[in-house]
Design a protein around this motif. Sequence first.
Motif, mmCIF file in Angstrom:
data_model
loop_
_atom_site.group_PDB
_atom_site.id
_atom_site.type_symbol
_atom_site.label_atom_id
_atom_site.label_comp_id
_atom_site.label_asym_id
_atom_site.label_seq_id
_atom_site.Cartn_x
_atom_site.Cartn_y
_atom_site.Cartn_z
ATOM 1 N N ILE A 140 -26.087 -21.047 9.485
ATOM 2 C CA ILE A 140 -25.162 -21.040 8.338
ATOM 3 C C ILE A 140 -23.722 -20.726 8.761
ATOM 4 O O ILE A 140 -22.795 -20.931 7.967
ATOM 5 C CB ILE A 140 -25.619 -20.032 7.265
ATOM 6 C CG1 ILE A 140 -25.685 -18.618 7.846
ATOM 7 C CG2 ILE A 140 -26.979 -20.442 6.689
ATOM 8 C CD1 ILE A 140 -26.005 -17.538 6.823
ATOM 9 N N TYR A 141 -23.575 -20.272 9.994
ATOM 10 C CA TYR A 141 -22.210 -19.987 10.461
ATOM 11 C C TYR A 141 -22.236 -19.976 11.981
ATOM 12 O O TYR A 141 -23.076 -19.310 12.591
ATOM 13 C CB TYR A 141 -21.723 -18.640 9.916
ATOM 14 C CG TYR A 141 -20.294 -18.323 10.239
ATOM 15 C CD1 TYR A 141 -19.252 -18.841 9.466
ATOM 16 C CD2 TYR A 141 -19.953 -17.497 11.325
ATOM 17 C CE1 TYR A 141 -17.932 -18.535 9.747
ATOM 18 C CE2 TYR A 141 -18.645 -17.189 11.606
ATOM 19 C CZ TYR A 141 -17.641 -17.717 10.819
ATOM 20 O OH TYR A 141 -16.305 -17.406 11.115
ATOM 21 N N ASP A 142 -21.307 -20.708 12.611
ATOM 22 C CA ASP A 142 -21.200 -20.764 14.073
ATOM 23 C C ASP A 142 -19.774 -21.132 14.424
ATOM 24 O O ASP A 142 -19.268 -22.197 14.030
ATOM 25 C CB ASP A 142 -22.164 -21.793 14.645
ATOM 26 C CG ASP A 142 -22.168 -21.807 16.176
ATOM 27 O OD1 ASP A 142 -21.729 -20.795 16.772
ATOM 28 O OD2 ASP A 142 -22.607 -22.806 16.760
ATOM 29 N N THR A 143 -19.113 -20.253 15.175
ATOM 30 C CA THR A 143 -17.720 -20.512 15.518
ATOM 31 C C THR A 143 -17.344 -19.831 16.821
ATOM 32 O O THR A 143 -17.944 -18.833 17.211
ATOM 33 C CB THR A 143 -16.786 -20.023 14.410
ATOM 34 O OG1 THR A 143 -15.415 -20.378 14.737
ATOM 35 C CG2 THR A 143 -16.869 -18.529 14.229
ATOM 36 N N LEU A 144 -16.322 -20.425 17.484
ATOM 37 C CA LEU A 144 -15.695 -19.813 18.650
ATOM 38 C C LEU A 144 -14.535 -18.961 18.180
ATOM 39 O O LEU A 144 -13.872 -19.280 17.199
ATOM 40 C CB LEU A 144 -15.212 -20.886 19.606
ATOM 41 C CG LEU A 144 -16.328 -21.726 20.293
ATOM 42 C CD1 LEU A 144 -15.694 -22.928 21.019
ATOM 43 C CD2 LEU A 144 -17.124 -20.885 21.266
ATOM 44 N N VAL A 145 -14.274 -17.888 18.939
ATOM 45 C CA VAL A 145 -13.261 -16.919 18.524
ATOM 46 C C VAL A 145 -12.222 -16.805 19.644
ATOM 47 O O VAL A 145 -12.574 -16.699 20.825
ATOM 48 C CB VAL A 145 -13.896 -15.546 18.236
ATOM 49 C CG1 VAL A 145 -12.822 -14.569 17.764
ATOM 50 C CG2 VAL A 145 -14.993 -15.669 17.184
ATOM 51 N N GLN A 146 -10.966 -16.854 19.219
ATOM 52 C CA GLN A 146 -9.868 -16.730 20.181
ATOM 53 C C GLN A 146 -9.788 -15.299 20.701
ATOM 54 O O GLN A 146 -10.033 -14.351 19.955
ATOM 55 C CB GLN A 146 -8.544 -17.101 19.530
ATOM 56 C CG GLN A 146 -8.452 -18.560 19.077
ATOM 57 C CD GLN A 146 -7.140 -18.867 18.381
ATOM 58 O OE1 GLN A 146 -6.286 -17.961 18.196
ATOM 59 N NE2 GLN A 146 -6.942 -20.121 17.983
ATOM 60 N N VAL A 147 -9.426 -15.178 21.999
ATOM 61 C CA VAL A 147 -9.276 -13.875 22.633
ATOM 62 C C VAL A 147 -7.802 -13.731 22.990
ATOM 63 O O VAL A 147 -7.259 -14.532 23.765
ATOM 64 C CB VAL A 147 -10.161 -13.748 23.877
ATOM 65 C CG1 VAL A 147 -9.979 -12.386 24.524
ATOM 66 C CG2 VAL A 147 -11.631 -13.988 23.533
ATOM 67 N N THR A 148 -7.170 -12.715 22.439
ATOM 68 C CA THR A 148 -5.725 -12.531 22.668
ATOM 69 C C THR A 148 -5.436 -11.904 24.025
ATOM 70 O O THR A 148 -4.331 -12.056 24.557
ATOM 71 C CB THR A 148 -5.142 -11.637 21.568
ATOM 72 O OG1 THR A 148 -5.837 -10.388 21.537
ATOM 73 C CG2 THR A 148 -5.258 -12.317 20.205
ATOM 74 N N GLU A 149 -6.380 -11.248 24.628
ATOM 75 C CA GLU A 149 -6.179 -10.617 25.919
ATOM 76 C C GLU A 149 -6.573 -11.587 27.037
ATOM 77 O O GLU A 149 -7.227 -12.607 26.796
ATOM 78 C CB GLU A 149 -7.024 -9.342 26.028
ATOM 79 C CG GLU A 149 -6.682 -8.288 24.942
ATOM 80 C CD GLU A 149 -7.588 -7.092 25.019
ATOM 81 O OE1 GLU A 149 -7.551 -6.374 26.045
ATOM 82 O OE2 GLU A 149 -8.368 -6.890 24.060
ATOM 83 N N THR A 150 -6.138 -11.240 28.243
ATOM 84 C CA THR A 150 -6.461 -12.086 29.386
ATOM 85 C C THR A 150 -7.939 -11.902 29.741
ATOM 86 O O THR A 150 -8.410 -10.789 29.962
ATOM 87 C CB THR A 150 -5.582 -11.727 30.587
ATOM 88 O OG1 THR A 150 -4.196 -11.840 30.210
ATOM 89 C CG2 THR A 150 -5.886 -12.614 31.761
ATOM 90 N N VAL A 151 -8.617 -13.052 29.807
ATOM 91 C CA VAL A 151 -10.051 -13.009 30.124
ATOM 92 C C VAL A 151 -10.186 -12.979 31.637
ATOM 93 O O VAL A 151 -9.691 -13.857 32.346
ATOM 94 C CB VAL A 151 -10.786 -14.217 29.543
ATOM 95 C CG1 VAL A 151 -12.256 -14.175 29.934
ATOM 96 C CG2 VAL A 151 -10.624 -14.278 28.030
ATOM 97 N N THR A 152 -10.843 -11.960 32.146
ATOM 98 C CA THR A 152 -11.092 -11.831 33.579
ATOM 99 C C THR A 152 -12.496 -12.280 33.981
ATOM 100 O O THR A 152 -12.735 -12.536 35.167
ATOM 101 C CB THR A 152 -10.899 -10.377 34.013
ATOM 102 O OG1 THR A 152 -11.768 -9.530 33.237
ATOM 103 C CG2 THR A 152 -9.457 -9.935 33.795
ATOM 104 N N ASP A 153 -13.395 -12.381 33.020
ATOM 105 C CA ASP A 153 -14.765 -12.847 33.330
ATOM 106 C C ASP A 153 -15.304 -13.559 32.088
ATOM 107 O O ASP A 153 -15.536 -12.933 31.060
ATOM 108 C CB ASP A 153 -15.667 -11.673 33.714
ATOM 109 C CG ASP A 153 -17.035 -12.128 34.201
ATOM 110 O OD1 ASP A 153 -17.282 -13.352 34.267
ATOM 111 O OD2 ASP A 153 -17.883 -11.244 34.495
#
Length: 362
Positions: free
Chosen positions: A209-222
């Motif tokens: 019923i709900y599936d989404t990608l979420v933005q990450v404001t910080e730098t992703v290291t892994d």
Amino acid sequence: MMILNREAHAAAADNVNAAVITSRVRRRPGHWTKEDTHNQANDESPSPLATSTKQNKKNSKNTRSRRRRPATAGSKRQQTVAVLQRECCDDDSSSASTASTASASLSSSDLSSCGQEVNKIHHKRTTTQQQQHQQEQRKSKPTRRKNKKKSNHVSASSSPKEIQIPKELTPQEKSTYIALDAEMVGVGPHGQHSRLARITLANYDGECIYDTLVQVTETVTDYRTFVSGITAEDLAEGGTAIPFEQCRSQVVQLIQDKVVIGHGLKNDFRVLGVTHPWYLTRDTAKYEPFMKVDPTGENEWIPKKLKVLAKDKLGLVIQEEGVPHCPLEDAVAALELYKKHRMKWEKAMSYKMERTKEITKC
């Protein structure tokens, strides 16, 4: 001279008498001849030889009578045995006197043989009584069992035992349940801190019923791609990922006043930045029947992995090696685990809520 002649004549007579006695003693007892009878008739007074002969006759008669007696004694013994047998069959008090009177006319050998036969009759009677008693017990046992079964049947019908059958939920009841699973990426040194990158919700029927990608404001290291399946392209600007605040508000609205089901929901709620009431949370990682003993001894119980529970409890194979996790698949696996143990789980939750109410009242 006359005196000497008389003495010689007396000595000769004594010798003749001794010879006659010796010849007669050698004969078989009881054998009597005409000569003996003639000699006895000529004697004016009974001599010792005649007296002994008479005694021998009596002894021979007694011997003959004893030889002929077994027939009479046998008939008497049979009569006595018959009397004793009748007395054994009839438990009368006069049996002892009758038996003693009947046996008084018999000799000691006859009494011993009668006693043996009486013992055989008594043993036979005792054995027959024991067999009859055993047969009566065997006949009475099935009756008792039947009575017990009947009594159990009556008690069961009077107070029937409640059999709990998991009832099928109505559509309205199903709408109160939501399964949730989130995927995360790492930020900070060595990707130690987790941030939300994807979230999926499913209804009670396992439908997404709900599936989404979420933005990450910080730098992703892994990106933890081998587990989460998230790549840099998925979170790039201009992609399908939505802002974190928007995602959180939508998820909070969907799970409000709903029973949330998942595995490790504490971590999912933390990265979402939300809290949810404990009595509306069904975490398969915290349900005690799904947990295992801590081998290190630091904690009493530790959670099992979701793929282990799915394999052991459901026979499902998820999170295969070398394949990224699917959040919808994980959410549905946790949902199926809950549905299988729902009745027992809800009883435990009801007890905890009642105890909590009692404590808060105090």
